[in-house]
Design an enzyme around this catalytic site. Structure first.
Site, PDB file in Angstrom:
ATOM      1  CD  GLU A   1      -0.045  -5.292  11.588  1.00  0.00           C
ATOM      2  OE1 GLU A   1      -0.491  -6.227  11.556  1.00  0.00           O
ATOM      3  OE2 GLU A   1       1.281  -5.248  11.347  1.00  0.00           O
TER       4      GLU A   1
ATOM      5  CB  THR B   1      13.386  -1.231   5.343  1.00  0.00           C
ATOM      6  OG1 THR B   1      12.100  -1.131   6.532  1.00  0.00           O
ATOM      7  CG2 THR B   1      13.166  -0.613   4.208  1.00  0.00           C
ATOM      8  N   PRO B   2      14.558  -4.773   6.415  1.00  0.00           N
ATOM      9  CG  PRO B   2      15.549  -6.697   5.310  1.00  0.00           C
ATOM     10  CD  PRO B   2      14.541  -5.589   5.044  1.00  0.00           C
TER      11      PRO B   2
ATOM     12  CG  ASN C   1       6.628   3.116  15.219  1.00  0.00           C
ATOM     13  OD1 ASN C   1       5.616   3.167  15.249  1.00  0.00           O
ATOM     14  ND2 ASN C   1       7.000   2.551  14.068  1.00  0.00           N
ATOM     15  CB  ALA C   2      11.452   5.715  19.584  1.00  0.00           C
TER      16      ALA C   2
ATOM     17  CG  LEU D   1       3.440   4.901  19.952  1.00  0.00           C
ATOM     18  CD1 LEU D   1       2.658   4.483  18.542  1.00  0.00           C
ATOM     19  CD2 LEU D   1       2.138   5.376  20.893  1.00  0.00           C
TER      20      LEU D   1
ATOM     21  CB  CYS E   1       6.958  -0.828  13.563  1.00  0.00           C
ATOM     22  SG  CYS E   1       6.100  -0.809  11.851  1.00  0.00           S
TER      23      CYS E   1
ATOM     24  CB  VAL F   1      10.320  -2.955  -0.476  1.00  0.00           C
ATOM     25  CG1 VAL F   1       9.862  -2.758  -2.194  1.00  0.00           C
ATOM     26  CG2 VAL F   1      11.209  -1.502  -0.458  1.00  0.00           C
TER      27      VAL F   1
ATOM     28  CG  LEU G   1      -1.669   2.506   8.567  1.00  0.00           C
ATOM     29  CD1 LEU G   1      -1.556   1.673   7.430  1.00  0.00           C
ATOM     30  CD2 LEU G   1      -2.795   3.518   8.564  1.00  0.00           C
TER      31      LEU G   1
END
Length: 539
Positions: A220, A147-148, A279-280, A282, A331, A145, A218
């Protein structure tokens, strides 16, 4: 006879389960797959504590995923394809989204996704709005779901809003009638599993739950390929007998097509933090090369040559070293802000400040790009038509979340430009929604977003690149779609106002070739032509 057999089976299981679990403490791979017992209640092969009901076989296993978005839909489709004996249900409260998943026009664009869904849909892959039914029947429940980022209250602008996660957890506890494995698929802050565990435990009515963290990695545009051949699958669980059993159950699903050496198991907290850290790292590489691009322009160096030289170092590698107008997607920024907040909460202000700089450079790059456009065009774009080619945050996707195009367009609109946008995968409705939406609102479910966004009158959406560029004063390339490399730029030049400008935010065109046609070209991080040198941009 069946009753006696059931009792005997349960008795044997209860005697041997502690032995299996004690072995699992040292290595879950040591559990002998040949030592199995058939449970007539499930019609399947099981190993372990009969009171936990965690099914180690893939026969008759039911998986439910809450959330039919960019992560839940493709991930579950591939699981269904690779595990034909597993029944997979993807559920969502959004009727339009589920209707789209059940149609020929899927709600998201991802190369290869159509094929996978069509092979499995209606066989062992189902899309439904009956959330409670499928959660009740499932053995494993994935939660994917939103997670804003919080927009108000404690941690506003940085912390993750776990409202939807908590709501999902309470619903799972409320409708469950059998033990379940609950899997975090959404990107969540460290220690979220602990909070969810408490909610489930205090509302369990005797049902046992095991929480696992299984973050997605993943990209996109290549999501299906990433799912078919992942670099790694990460599963984090509690370091308890029950936790090891749950990890083993999920590992058995992925091992149907993922080599065992690529399935990594950790504790819960390591798995949760690994996603934020990945992610940080990248995003940091992108901001690093974008910082260098500004220096390259100032000194006459070529960022592509610098990136190539740096990337040849085997310790660094060539990936994520392409200079651009900035990173986007759902992300990177959200996860870094979350990481910043976690660092601040744990008394690590210096670490928090370090990661903040990654986002500051990204914002600086977008601002710098807009300033370059305005300064090059006689220091004003008021009432000038600017063609924007590409609105998605990257090619091969229709995703516009946090796309740099939003900030670039808003910057140009702030100087009263007229904008004509073309993107092969983004609808006019989505573009108008993005340009009128408040920051972070995009990450809430669609039914909680503004239903009728105000149309930005200075923005039009074209059917192709030639219509978008007709009578334009300048072109901004903001997405690296392959078709933009193949356009007939001589034809485009003839139909534009003069002088005609191209501002390449993705370094996809041959700048020298375009200059010969007559364009004034700006490519990020590349040596500036004389026109641009004479009209310097203020950052």
């Amino acid at each position: 006879f069946q009753g006696h057999f059931r009792n005997l089976n349960t008795y044997i299981n209860s005697l041997l389960a502690p032995l299996f679990f004690s072995i699992a403490r040292f290595s879950d791979s040591l559990i002998p797959s040949s030592i199995q017992f058939r449970d007539p209640r499930l019609g399947s092969i099981c190993v372990g504590d009969p009171h936990l009901n965690f099914n180690f076989s893939l026969h008759m296993v039911k998986i439910c995923c809450i959330g039919a978005g960019y992560v839940g839909g493709p991930t579950m489709a591939v699981i269904a394809l690779k595990c034909p004996s597993v029944e997979v249900a993807v559920v969502d409260i959004s009727v339009p989204r589920i209707t789209a998943w059940n149609s020929d026009q899927l709600p998201i664009y991802e190369p290869g996704l159509d094929d996978v869904v069509k092979q499995c849909r209606g066989k062992n892959l189902f899309f439904s709005t009956d959330v409670e039914k499928h959660v009740r029947e499932a053995d494993i429940v994935f939660v994917s779901v939103n997670t804003p980022t919080k927009t108000r209250g404690l941690g506003a602008g940085k912390a993750a809003d776990l409202t939807y996660w908590e709501s999902a957890a309470r619903m799972i506890a409320d409708v469950s009638v059998s033990d379940k494995i609950v899997v975090e698929k959404s990107t969540v802050p460290v220690k979220t599993a602990e909070a969810i565990e408490k909610i489930l435990t205090h509302n369990s009515k005797g049902i046992k739950f095991q929480i696992l963290s299984n973050p997605e990695f993943l990209a996109e545009g290549t999501a299906i390929e990433d799912l078919f051949k992942p670099d790694r699958v990460l599963i984090g669980g509690r370091e308890t007998p029950e936790g090891f059993a749950a990890v083993k159950a999920l590992k058995d699903v992925y091992s149907q097509w993922v080599p065992e050496e690529r399935i990594l198991t950790t504790n819960l907290w390591s798995a949760e933090l690994s996603k934020l850290a990945a992610n940080a790292f990248l995003a940091q590489r992108i901001s690093s090369v974008n910082a260098m691009s500004a220096l390259c322009e100032a000194t006459g160096a070529n960022v592509s040559e610098v990136s190539y030289a740096v990337g040849k170092d085997s310790r660094i590698g060539p990936k994520f070293l392409n200079s651009s107008v900035g990173f986007g997607g759902s992300c990177f920024q959200k996860d870094i802000l979350n990481l910043v907040y976690i660092c601040e909460c744990n008394g690590l202000p210096e670490v928090a400040e370090y990661w903040k700089q990654v986002i500051k450079i990204n914002d600086y790059q977008k601002t710098r790009f807009v300033n370059r456009i305005v300064s090059s065009m006689f220091n004003t774009v008021s009432n000038k038509k600017i063609a924007v080619l590409g609105f998605a945050f990257k090619k091969d996707t229709g995703d516009t979340r946090e796309t740099p195009a939003i900030d670039v367009c808003k910057g140009l609109l702030g100087d009263k430009a007229r904008i004509s946008i073309y993107d092969p995968q983004v609808t006019e409705e989505q573009i108008q929604r993005d340009l009128t939406m408040n920051k972070f609102d995009w990450d809430h479910p669609l039914h909680l977003q503004p239903m009728s966004p105000t149309t930005v009158k200075q923005v039009s959406v074209a059917w192709d690149a030639y219509a978008a560029t007709k009578d334009a004063h300048g072109i901004c390339i903001l997405t690296e779609w392959d078709e933009f490399k193949k356009l007939d730029y001589e034809k485009i030049f003839e139909n534009m106002q003069k002088p005609a400008f191209v501002f390449d935010g993705r370094n996809v065109v041959d700048a020298e070739k375009l200059r010969k046609i007559g364009f004034i070209v700006y490519s990020i991080g590349k040596p500036l032509d004389q026109w641009l040198k004479d009209m310097p941009a203020l950052a």
